[in-house]
Design a protein around this motif. Structure first.
Motif, PDB file in Angstrom:
ATOM      1  N   ASN A  32     -50.402  -0.366 -17.860  1.00  0.00           N
ATOM      2  CA  ASN A  32     -50.930  -0.834 -16.575  1.00  0.00           C
ATOM      3  C   ASN A  32     -50.161  -0.211 -15.411  1.00  0.00           C
ATOM      4  O   ASN A  32     -48.963  -0.457 -15.248  1.00  0.00           O
ATOM      5  N   LEU A  33     -50.873   0.561 -14.603  1.00  0.00           N
ATOM      6  CA  LEU A  33     -50.268   1.091 -13.380  1.00  0.00           C
ATOM      7  C   LEU A  33     -50.057  -0.055 -12.399  1.00  0.00           C
ATOM      8  O   LEU A  33     -50.859  -0.994 -12.349  1.00  0.00           O
ATOM      9  N   SER A  34     -49.027   0.050 -11.617  1.00  0.00           N
ATOM     10  CA  SER A  34     -48.729  -1.006 -10.652  1.00  0.00           C
ATOM     11  C   SER A  34     -49.549  -0.808  -9.383  1.00  0.00           C
ATOM     12  O   SER A  34     -49.829   0.311  -8.982  1.00  0.00           O
ATOM     13  N   ILE A  35     -49.913  -1.915  -8.754  1.00  0.00           N
ATOM     14  CA  ILE A  35     -50.584  -1.826  -7.447  1.00  0.00           C
ATOM     15  C   ILE A  35     -49.699  -2.389  -6.336  1.00  0.00           C
ATOM     16  O   ILE A  35     -50.140  -2.587  -5.215  1.00  0.00           O
ATOM     17  N   SER A  36     -48.448  -2.653  -6.644  1.00  0.00           N
ATOM     18  CA  SER A  36     -47.532  -3.219  -5.656  1.00  0.00           C
ATOM     19  C   SER A  36     -47.165  -2.192  -4.598  1.00  0.00           C
ATOM     20  O   SER A  36     -47.161  -0.991  -4.848  1.00  0.00           O
ATOM     21  N   HIS A  50     -29.946  13.908   8.084  1.00  0.00           N
ATOM     22  CA  HIS A  50     -29.816  13.045   9.268  1.00  0.00           C
ATOM     23  C   HIS A  50     -28.854  11.897   9.009  1.00  0.00           C
ATOM     24  O   HIS A  50     -28.536  11.549   7.880  1.00  0.00           O
ATOM     25  N   PHE A  51     -28.443  11.283  10.108  1.00  0.00           N
ATOM     26  CA  PHE A  51     -27.547  10.122  10.061  1.00  0.00           C
ATOM     27  C   PHE A  51     -28.360   8.885   9.665  1.00  0.00           C
ATOM     28  O   PHE A  51     -29.499   8.726  10.043  1.00  0.00           O
ATOM     29  N   GLY A  52     -27.757   8.004   8.896  1.00  0.00           N
ATOM     30  CA  GLY A  52     -28.396   6.730   8.582  1.00  0.00           C
ATOM     31  C   GLY A  52     -29.360   6.808   7.414  1.00  0.00           C
ATOM     32  O   GLY A  52     -29.463   7.813   6.712  1.00  0.00           O
ATOM     33  N   ASP A  53     -30.075   5.705   7.225  1.00  0.00           N
ATOM     34  CA  ASP A  53     -30.968   5.565   6.077  1.00  0.00           C
ATOM     35  C   ASP A  53     -32.244   6.378   6.243  1.00  0.00           C
ATOM     36  O   ASP A  53     -32.658   6.706   7.347  1.00  0.00           O
ATOM     37  N   HIS A  54     -32.866   6.626   5.086  1.00  0.00           N
ATOM     38  CA  HIS A  54     -34.213   7.196   5.092  1.00  0.00           C
ATOM     39  C   HIS A  54     -35.191   6.057   5.366  1.00  0.00           C
ATOM     40  O   HIS A  54     -35.045   4.951   4.837  1.00  0.00           O
ATOM     41  N   THR A  55     -36.177   6.326   6.205  1.00  0.00           N
ATOM     42  CA  THR A  55     -37.176   5.306   6.528  1.00  0.00           C
ATOM     43  C   THR A  55     -38.557   5.933   6.603  1.00  0.00           C
ATOM     44  O   THR A  55     -38.698   7.138   6.773  1.00  0.00           O
ATOM     45  N   VAL A  56     -39.538   5.060   6.481  1.00  0.00           N
ATOM     46  CA  VAL A  56     -40.930   5.476   6.654  1.00  0.00           C
ATOM     47  C   VAL A  56     -41.670   4.265   7.206  1.00  0.00           C
ATOM     48  O   VAL A  56     -41.391   3.139   6.800  1.00  0.00           O
ATOM     49  N   PRO A  57     -42.559   4.448   8.190  1.00  0.00           N
ATOM     50  CA  PRO A  57     -43.227   3.290   8.793  1.00  0.00           C
ATOM     51  C   PRO A  57     -44.065   2.498   7.795  1.00  0.00           C
ATOM     52  O   PRO A  57     -44.091   1.274   7.831  1.00  0.00           O
ATOM     53  N   PHE A  58     -44.750   3.199   6.908  1.00  0.00           N
ATOM     54  CA  PHE A  58     -45.611   2.527   5.935  1.00  0.00           C
ATOM     55  C   PHE A  58     -45.414   3.130   4.556  1.00  0.00           C
ATOM     56  O   PHE A  58     -45.539   4.338   4.376  1.00  0.00           O
ATOM     57  N   HIS A  59     -45.081   2.270   3.614  1.00  0.00           N
ATOM     58  CA  HIS A  59     -44.957   2.721   2.230  1.00  0.00           C
ATOM     59  C   HIS A  59     -46.320   2.676   1.555  1.00  0.00           C
ATOM     60  O   HIS A  59     -47.291   2.164   2.106  1.00  0.00           O
ATOM     61  N   ARG A  60     -46.374   3.234   0.338  1.00  0.00           N
ATOM     62  CA  ARG A  60     -47.637   3.315  -0.385  1.00  0.00           C
ATOM     63  C   ARG A  60     -47.612   2.377  -1.590  1.00  0.00           C
ATOM     64  O   ARG A  60     -46.587   1.820  -1.943  1.00  0.00           O
ATOM     65  N   ASN A  61     -48.751   2.342  -2.227  1.00  0.00           N
ATOM     66  CA  ASN A  61     -48.843   1.668  -3.516  1.00  0.00           C
ATOM     67  C   ASN A  61     -48.037   2.479  -4.537  1.00  0.00           C
ATOM     68  O   ASN A  61     -48.206   3.687  -4.646  1.00  0.00           O
ATOM     69  N   ILE A  62     -47.119   1.828  -5.255  1.00  0.00           N
ATOM     70  CA  ILE A  62     -46.205   2.594  -6.108  1.00  0.00           C
ATOM     71  C   ILE A  62     -46.876   3.173  -7.343  1.00  0.00           C
ATOM     72  O   ILE A  62     -46.333   4.059  -8.005  1.00  0.00           O
ATOM     73  N   GLY A  63     -48.084   2.688  -7.635  1.00  0.00           N
ATOM     74  CA  GLY A  63     -48.826   3.266  -8.752  1.00  0.00           C
ATOM     75  C   GLY A  63     -49.254   4.698  -8.481  1.00  0.00           C
ATOM     76  O   GLY A  63     -49.540   5.464  -9.416  1.00  0.00           O
ATOM     77  N   LEU A  64     -49.275   5.093  -7.217  1.00  0.00           N
ATOM     78  CA  LEU A  64     -49.659   6.466  -6.875  1.00  0.00           C
ATOM     79  C   LEU A  64     -48.653   7.469  -7.431  1.00  0.00           C
ATOM     80  O   LEU A  64     -48.983   8.629  -7.682  1.00  0.00           O
ATOM     81  N   LYS A  65     -47.419   7.014  -7.589  1.00  0.00           N
ATOM     82  CA  LYS A  65     -46.396   7.887  -8.168  1.00  0.00           C
ATOM     83  C   LYS A  65     -46.415   7.807  -9.700  1.00  0.00           C
ATOM     84  O   LYS A  65     -45.792   8.607 -10.380  1.00  0.00           O
ATOM     85  N   GLY A  66     -47.144   6.832 -10.212  1.00  0.00           N
ATOM     86  CA  GLY A  66     -47.217   6.664 -11.660  1.00  0.00           C
ATOM     87  C   GLY A  66     -46.433   5.488 -12.167  1.00  0.00           C
ATOM     88  O   GLY A  66     -46.255   5.309 -13.381  1.00  0.00           O
ATOM     89  N   CYS A  67     -45.906   4.640 -11.255  1.00  0.00           N
ATOM     90  CA  CYS A  67     -45.133   3.477 -11.701  1.00  0.00           C
ATOM     91  C   CYS A  67     -46.036   2.502 -12.447  1.00  0.00           C
ATOM     92  O   CYS A  67     -47.171   2.251 -12.048  1.00  0.00           O
ATOM     93  N   TYR A  68     -45.507   1.934 -13.509  1.00  0.00           N
ATOM     94  CA  TYR A  68     -46.314   1.079 -14.371  1.00  0.00           C
ATOM     95  C   TYR A  68     -45.448  -0.062 -14.883  1.00  0.00           C
ATOM     96  O   TYR A  68     -44.228  -0.096 -14.690  1.00  0.00           O
ATOM     97  N   TYR A  69     -46.090  -1.005 -15.531  1.00  0.00           N
ATOM     98  CA  TYR A  69     -45.383  -2.149 -16.114  1.00  0.00           C
ATOM     99  C   TYR A  69     -44.893  -1.776 -17.508  1.00  0.00           C
ATOM    100  O   TYR A  69     -45.684  -1.342 -18.355  1.00  0.00           O
ATOM    101  N   LYS A  70     -43.609  -1.925 -17.704  1.00  0.00           N
ATOM    102  CA  LYS A  70     -43.007  -1.511 -18.973  1.00  0.00           C
ATOM    103  C   LYS A  70     -43.621  -2.268 -20.135  1.00  0.00           C
ATOM    104  O   LYS A  70     -43.869  -3.459 -20.068  1.00  0.00           O
TER     105      LYS A  70
END
Length: 1580
Positions: A1484-1488, A1460-1480
């Motif tokens: 500690n998984l992130s809850i941001s 599609h044309f333009g940016d990718h968007t989503v109405p509501f993002h999730r907690n990034i820890g669900l993907k496994g993001c953590y503090y280097k």
């Protein structure tokens, strides 16, 4: 009344009729009688005192030439001095209407609210007001006290010490001296003109005989007493030292005794104008009484030239007027009146409201029950304030809006704008936010549980119980009595403020920087705070109700002692708006928008009015720049106006568009927004600049047009407002909002000078350009000229206004030029507005939400999210889904027809044919699109996407045509590939038919025992098939995993490959928590690993997140950076799966059968991509186990696809399989011959048996398409677009609480979506089996009709041509070429069939039996076949969209179009820890949330282990650059619940914990599953 078209309209003229937007009556010389009321009120409402100069045109006016007398024959003396007899027509001619009679006619016909408005505007125009009015309808004398209630007068006096005192009081309660003027008999001098000279010699305060519009006859004015006030300015030139009321009795006082008695009792000084009277004249009795009275009396004699003479002790004067100059008369009269007022004989001061005590007078307020009840209710409220200190009233009476509300606002701003100290203190933003949310909730609880003050309780009760006029009176009385209550204190505080301010200025001039200056400034600040506390009006009561509503909403609980449900409160405010009252949009004291309250009121307004279109007009200007005055004059609004005080905050008010104007304007209302003055002194020390920028941005953003109001010619003041405005417009341009603007330059002297105007415009243009450059540096914009920001025409979009007053206040009337400027501006606004459709109320509501949400964040442009556009776009996506479904389902039907044609041996498939077949559907879709884009209520927003969606639909159409073309070409290749086989089949089928016949005939004599016949046939059948297939090599079987092992063993040990095949590791390669087991760090990397350096930490302002995921084994303190490469490995896996999927789709297995090269192509692709990845990422090495497991994973997918394709290939190309399927048919032929059936009957049965499978297959296909359409209608998850489908998937996941399913959804969304659709199909078919069978039977019946019609038509045609069975069969199959896969060759000789009628009849009977059999034999196996087709149709429809996932949280882009044309968007993002993001450097998984993180000052590591600020996330790599993540607090509660519910599962899956920086806030644990599911419906 009749001549003014006011007959029958006693008290029927309503305020609303004259405050709506109507066509302005352009008056040149005269105004028609019937148009006078509208013309008069239009001018009066705009404070144009020329309203009393309107010339009324007589309706019976005749041509002047007809009135001329032919005097040419007479001499000069006769022509000039002789009386001429009047023509006959002059006796029938109506007298001109006296202008004051016309004014009084309108007054009598107006309802009480319009009367009050009229009198208020007459007062503003410095005209005399009707005080005592003989009502022509009731013959009673009325005192319209109600009309005086909103009039205040201000004046200045000097006390004994020589100090100037300012006073402002409502006229009805002001204690003043009264000077009464009246006359006896007919006099030659104008009483009203004399009074004008006393009050304001430059203005006709009282209408007199020499004014335009006066006439000899007067009907309604005789007996009317008018009143006007002289208000001194505190100067030496004042005529009178104090405020004096002047009353004027119109007509002969002798004929109006009641009025005369009241007037003389009120008066401090009586002034009577007399002709020469006889001693015995009746009037002399009244004059004698006045002469004896102790009050001063001044007799003005029109037939006498005597000087001013005191004729009796006690201040009795006489003065002649004859042959005296006007100035001389006025000077002597002033002296006499002043002497009389200063006399001890003068009566005490008089209050206007005391007239109501007179028994002979009818008081309007007393005879109107609604007015009386409204006043009593308000007086009951006001009694509660008795003996209370005004500066503490709000604190005790309005507890919800004081400190508690201000604390909540502060917390809310902190929630969106975390301080640097908070960021550096700890890294758990979500925990900080949760703490603030809990604090905000506590404040809401305090508000909700606070005692409902009786004052507010009565207000709500009255507002809820009263209707119509009663409610309007109640609200008016609130304003009147509150103003009455606060005026005195406010006046004193203003006086005190002015003194302190002057003291501050004096000290500053002396450059005094001592403690004294600081002390005085502190005192000034305290007075300012008292002023704020003492300001108490209707808007504060409504603000309190708004806070009651918001607190109850937050706790979902009604307030104690509130007798009605809190949800009904917004409806009361909405009704007030409909009645013309303003609603507070932004709280000026808290500098905050009460979003929940405003949204609820607008929702109620939409319910009551409908979603009307409004044109939003907002106004900006510095404090006391005349904005509210301008708007009130332009639209007759009710915005508060007073010197030195501005409307605090922003208020909105509706102005209705009249029906006749709706043809010109494309909206129903103008919604006017008036704002708190920028650079207000009262806000000093409250972050004024930031407040001003927010206010300007907000007001400019919500407006379709913004008026920028500039007062005076002070360049410094102009610079202040312009810099703010330019910055606001620059922000609008960045967020793609395009409001128009106009500049109004007020209080400009000599605006008629064209050259000066041109110079002013040039100077403004230069200043705008200068401010643009300044603002551009702050907004990071490259604009250099104001025209780069917004289109403006300085010639037409800059208006110059005259000074408001014609002279010096307080006695100066409004400048007529100002009123004309107002009308010119109003006409320009309406002209510009006519080119706009405005916005709907619901869109306005969304715009408020969007702008305020963005303003709460530090970076407005970065934070702005256009909810209105998003909502419109979502609806468009749903329509797009419907349009694409129409095209797809149409193409599916067309595909089936062409597949049939190819299967029947007709390879003539042209692209033009496909286009022709699709033309009708495409035209219908295009028509639907055109209608939607042209007629939808949001067409102005939709237009920006029209071209893109039209292109997309065209592209989809073209893709469908090309895709179908490819499929059909593939089908032709498949058909051609088995042409030799088809020839053999035709040969063998004929041979089998003959042999079956011969076998039957040979066994006929041996009986018809079924078992014996079956045994004999089976024996022979095996022999025949073996003989026929002896020389034909069947397709080979597929040994997939053996081939796979062989291929990989060429490069890797056989035992290793075999071992990996038998381990389950490969199955989780896509969704595993980490890839540590596959990664081998290079030596140099191992030596440099370690935590983030201090330098990096300092640079990144806090803790860093790594957007990948990693697993750290217990006790493992080494290899910390090893996990940092997991994300890039995951990216590689996704890429490989995508590439190998493409290879599988293009694989020729279905056409050519399986070959080991099919596997090799896949493994080669994996090898190539892994090698490329290693060349870029040299810090680590991927183990061989990774390559093998990845190959196994993708080859397992290939195995399923290839097995299915190879099976189809074998069934289509294995002669043995084909012949085995035909065995039943030939056994039936054999059996029927054995039973003695005729060849014709047997051949017909044979034809029918050939029809059975093609009919069934077509019915399955058609049923699948129809059921898919039905499912899109019946199943909520499938009825709209992909976003709606995802919402139902999330609901389903929550209900099942299956963690493994969640992980699949997070990491393999497309796979999960497909499985969900399959499950929905399965569930639907099980639950709706009867509906499915009904559609199946309907399609079966439809196909039966097609076959029967073909049989009938073909039989008739062949009979006419004298053909036989072979000709009939060829013609029959040709007719059904596109309907069934039914070959045109019979493969059996049908020449024996001669009786075609018998064929038709017997075929019909046999067809009935077959269809009955098909209908009754429908079972689960058959349904399964249909289900697979149905699943594919729905999966193709919903899954051909964007599947790009957010690089932080894995949310899926919601765009329904691939690429599609333009940016990718989503109405509501999730907690990034669900993907496994953590503090280097931690586990500690992130809850941001992404939306919170991108607004912070922190940083993250991208997939290449590079550090980037969150605010510059787009720079982190190709995965980030095309994502639009708006910083806000729009967090879906669903994901907070998920983290808490599956905390242990997530920790186990990723081998990390939610601890330390990733500790889960307590607030998250308050979300229950039910609330989480509800939040999906609320937010998605």
């Amino acid at each position: 009344m009749c001549r003014l078209h006011l007959e029958g309209k006693h008290q029927n003229l309503k305020t609303a009729d004259f405050l709506q937007i109507t066509e302005y009556l352009q008056l040149h010389e005269f105004c028609e009688e019937e148009k006078f009321p509208q013309a008069f009120l239009q001018k009066l409402l705009m404070m144009d005192y020329s309203a009393r100069c309107i010339k009324i045109k007589e309706n019976n006016e005749q041509n002047d030439t007809q009135k001329r007398h032919n005097l040419s024959s007479k001499d000069a003396y006769t022509a000039i001095f002789d009386e001429t007899a009047k023509p006959a027509e002059d006796f029938n001619k109506l007298e001109p209407i006296h202008l004051m009679d016309a004014q009084m006619a309108v007054f009598y016909c107006a309802d009480s609210f319009l009367k009050q408005l009229m009198v208020t505007k007459l007062s503003q125009c410095q005209f005399a007001l009707p005080l005592l009015v003989p009502n022509p309808f009731t013959q009673k004398i009325e005192f319209p006290l109600w009309t005086f209630r909103q009039i205040n007068k201000s004046w200045k006096t000097t006390d004994g010490k020589g100090q100037t005192l300012s006073k402002t009081q409502p006229v009805y309660k002001a204690e003043t001296s009264v000077v009464a003027f009246f006359r006896f008999g007919s006099v030659s001098s104008s009483k009203s003109q004399l009074m004008n000279s006393l009050i304001n010699e430059k203005h006709n305060t009282f209408f007199h005989r020499n004014c335009p519009g006066s006439s000899r006859s007067r009907v309604l004015m005789d007996g009317v007493v008018e009143i006007a006030w002289y208000c001194p300015s505190g100067e030496k030139t004042d005529t009178f030292p104090d405020c004096v009321a002047f009353c004027n009795l119109h007509g002969d006082a002798g004929e109006n005794e009641k009025q005369l008695n009241i007037l003389t009792q009120m008066a401090s000084v009586n002034v009577v104008i007399l002709p020469q009277l006889n001693r015995n004249d009746n009037s002399m009795t009244k004059i004698q009484n006045l002469f004896k009275n102790s009050k001063p009396l001044i007799c003005l004699l029109t037939e006498n030239d005597s000087a001013l003479t005191e004729i009796r002790k006690g201040k009795k004067y006489k003065m002649g007027l004859k042959d005296k100059s006007q100035p001389c008369v006025i000077e002597e009269l002033k002296r006499a009146v002043n002497n009389g007022l200063s006399s001890s004989y003068s009566s005490s001061l008089y209050q206007l409201k005391d007239i109501a005590k007179k028994l002979c007078v009818t008081v309007d307020e007393k005879i109107d029950d609604d007015c009386r009840k409204g006043k009593e209710a308000v007086q009951k409220m006001m009694s509660l304030m008795k003996n209370k200190e005004l500066t503490k009233i709000k604190e005790s009476f309005l507890p919800c809006q004081g400190k508690l509300w201000h604390q909540w606002c502060q917390k809310n701003k902190e929630l969106h704008r975390p301080t640097l100290s908070e960021v550096q203190k700890g890294d758990n933003i979500e925990k900080i936010k949760s703490c603030k949310k809990l604090e905000m909730q506590k404040i809401r609880k305090q508000q909700q549980t606070s005692v409902l003050i009786e004052f507010i309780h009565i207000f709500i009760q009255e507002l809820n119980s009263q209707k119509g006029n009663a409610k309007a009176y109640f609200l008016k009385w609130i304003g009147i009595l509150l103003d009455d209550y606060t005026t005195e204190t406010l006046s004193a505080l203003h006086h005190e403020y002015d003194k302190k301010w002057s003291a501050v200025l004096d000290l500053k001039k002396k450059h005094n920087k001592s403690q004294q200056l600081t002390t005085v400034q502190d005192e000034l600040e305290r007075i300012s705070e008292k002023l704020q506390a003492a300001t108490f009006g209707l808007e504060h009561i409504l603000r309190e109700i708004g806070q009651i509503y918001e607190s109850c909403s937050a706790l979902e609980k009604n307030k104690k002692n509130l007798k009605l449900d809190f949800s009904s409160l917004p409806g009361l405010a909405a009704e007030m708006m409909m009645s013309g009252f303003p609603l507070e949009l932004m709280d000026g004291d808290a500098a905050h928008v009460p979003l929940i309250w405003v949204t609820a009121v607008l929702d109620e307004l939409i319910k009551k009015l409908g979603d009307k279109r409004v044109f939003v007009l907002s106004v900006l200007g510095i404090q006391s720049s005349g904005k509210s005055t301008m708007l009130n004059a332009m639209f007759g609004l009710q915005f508060a106006v007073s010197a030195g005080r501005c409307t605090r905050g922003a208020f909105m008010q509706l102005v209705r568009v009249s029906e006749e104007m709706k043809d010109e304007l494309k909206f129903d209302y103008i919604l006017v927004v008036d704002t708190e003055g920028l650079r207000a002194l009262e806000l000093a020390g409250r972050s004024t600049r930031n407040h001003d920028n927010e206010m300007a941005t907000f007001v400019v953003g919500i407006g379709n047009m913004t008026l920028i109001n500039i007062f005076g010619e002070n360049t410094a003041e102009m610079q202040d407002i312009l810099q703010i405005v330019v910055q606001a417009f620059m922000r609008m341009k960045k967020i793609k909002l395009n409001p128009s603007c106009m500049f109004v330059h007020q209080n400009v002297s000599d605006i008629s000078a064209g050259e000066k105007n041109m110079e002013g415009r040039r100077r403004l243009q230069e200043k705008l350009d200068e401010m643009t450059k300044l603002a551009a540096t702050e907004e990071d914009c490259d604009a250099e000229l104001f025209s780069d920001v917004i289109a403006i025409d300085v010639q037409n979009d800059v208006k110059y206004f005259s000074q408001l007053w014609e002279g010096s206040p307080p006695m100066a009337p409004p400048n007529p030029n100002y009123s004309r400027n107002i009308q010119e501006l109003k006409s320009t606004i309406i002209s510009k507005a006519s080119r706009s459709c405005g916005i709907t109320l619901s869109q306005f509501k969304m715009r408020i939400n969007d702008l305020w949400s963005a303003l709460l964040n530090e970076n407005f442009v970065f934070s702005f999210k256009n909810t209105m556009e998003i909502a419109v776009y979502r609806r468009l996506e749903t329509k797009y889904s419907d349009w694409t479904w129409s095209l797809r389902s149409a193409m599916l039907s067309i595909e089936e027809r062409f597949y049939n044609r190819i299967a029947n041996g007709n390879y003539d498939v042209q692209k033009n044919e496909l286009l022709a077949e699709m033309r009708t559907t495409k035209e219908e879709v295009e028509k639907s699109m055109k209608s939607y884009f042209d007629e939808d209520k949001d067409k102005d927003i939709l237009c920006q996407w029209r071209g893109r969606f039209e292109t997309r639909i065209q592209d989809l159409h073209d893709d469908l045509v090309k895709g179908t073309e490819r499929k059909l070409e593939e089908a032709i290749k498949l058909k051609k590939a088995r042409e030799n086989l088809d020839k053999k089949i035709a040969e063998y089928e004929n041979m089998l038919f003959s042999r079956s016949k011969e076998l039957a005939l040979s066994l006929k004599s041996e009986g018809t025992d079924e078992h014996m016949l079956k045994k004999e046939f089976d024996t022979m059948w095996t022999k025949w098939v073996t003989e026929m297939t002896r020389d034909i090599q069947p397709p080979k079987d597929m040994y997939f995993w053996e081939d796979f092992t062989q291929l990989l063993s060429d490069n890797y040990e056989f035992t290793l490959v075999n071992e990996r095949l038998n381990l389950p590791d490969f199955k989780e390669i896509l969704i595993r928590g980490d890839y540590d087991d596959y990664i081998l760090l290079q030596k140099h990397e191992e030596q440099t690993e370690g935590p983030v350096s201090r330098k990096q930490s300092k640079k990144s302002k806090g803790f860093q997140l790594f957007v990948g995921n990693r697993k750290q084994k217990k006790g493992d303190t080494k290899n910390k950076t090893q996990a940092d490469y997991n994300a890039s490995v995951r990216q590689l896996i996704h890429k490989i799966i995508q590439e190998t999927d493409n290879i599988m789709e293009k694989s020729p297995v279905r056409r050519k059968g399986y070959n080991i090269s099919n596997i090799q192509e896949i493994t080669d692709c994996v090898k190539k991509l892994v090698k490329e990845h290693q060349s870029v990422n040299q810090k680590y090495k991927l183990k061989k186990e990774f390559f093998i497991d990845l190959c196994i994973y993708v080859c397992e997918i290939a195995h399923k696809k290839f097995t299915e394709c190879h099976k189809e290939f074998k069934e289509a190309n294995d002669l043995g399989i084909y012949l085995e399927k035909q065995k039943t048919q030939y056994y039936n032929v054999f059996k029927n011959y054995c039973r003695g059936a005729t060849t014709t009957a047997i051949l017909i049965d044979f034809i029918c048996s050939k029809l059975e499978l093609p009919i069934l297959e077509e019915v399955y296909n058609k049923t699948a398409i129809d059921v898919a359409a039905q499912m899109r209608s019946d199943i909520r998850s499938l009825c709209e677009n992909r976003s709606n489908l995802e919402k139902h998937i999330l609901k389903s996941l929550a209900e099942k609480e299956d963690f493994e399913q969640y992980i699949q959804y997070i990491h393999q969304p497309k796979k999960h979506f497909k499985q969900f659709i399959k499950n929905e199909v399965d569930k639907y078919l099980n639950e709706e089996r009867e509906m499915f069978l009904s559609i199946f039977r309907g399609n079966l019946k439809q196909k039966e009709q097609i076959v029967r019609i073909a049989v009938h038509v073909v039989t008739a045609e062949v009979k006419n041509n004298g053909g036989d069975g072979n000709m009939w069969f060829t013609s029959f199959t040709k007719t059904l070429t596109d309907e069934l896969k039914f070959t045109g060759e019979s493969n059996v000789d049908l020449t024996e069939i001669k009786d075609l009628d018998f064929l038709e009849n017997h075929l019909g009977e046999t067809l009935n039996e077959i269809l009955a059999k098909l209908e009754n034999s429908f079972n689960d196996t058959e349904m399964e076949k249909c289900m697979i087709k149905l699943q594919k149709i729905l999966i193709d429809h919903f899954c051909q969209c964007c599947w790009v996932q957010c690089p932080f949280c894995n949310s899926i882009c919601t765009n329904t179009m691939e690429d599609h044309f333009g940016d990718h968007t989503v109405p509501f993002h999730r907690n990034i820890g669900l993907k496994g993001c953590y503090y280097k450097g931690t586990t500690n998984l992130s809850i941001s949330f992404c939306t919170t993180a991108v607004a912070s000052d922190r940083s993250f590591y991208n997939f290449s282990d590079e550090l980037f600020p969150w605010k510059e996330y787009r720079k982190a790599g190709p995965e980030f650059i095309n994502w639009s993540i708006t910083p806000d607090n729009s967090e879906l509660p669903y994901w907070k619940w998920f983290v808490c519910r599956f905390q242990k599962d997530l920790e186990k899956f990723y081998s990390k914990t939610f601890q330390g920086s990733g500790e889960i806030p307590d607030e998250w644990r308050q979300h229950a599953k039910e609330g989480a599911i509800k939040s999906l419906d609320k937010y998605i």
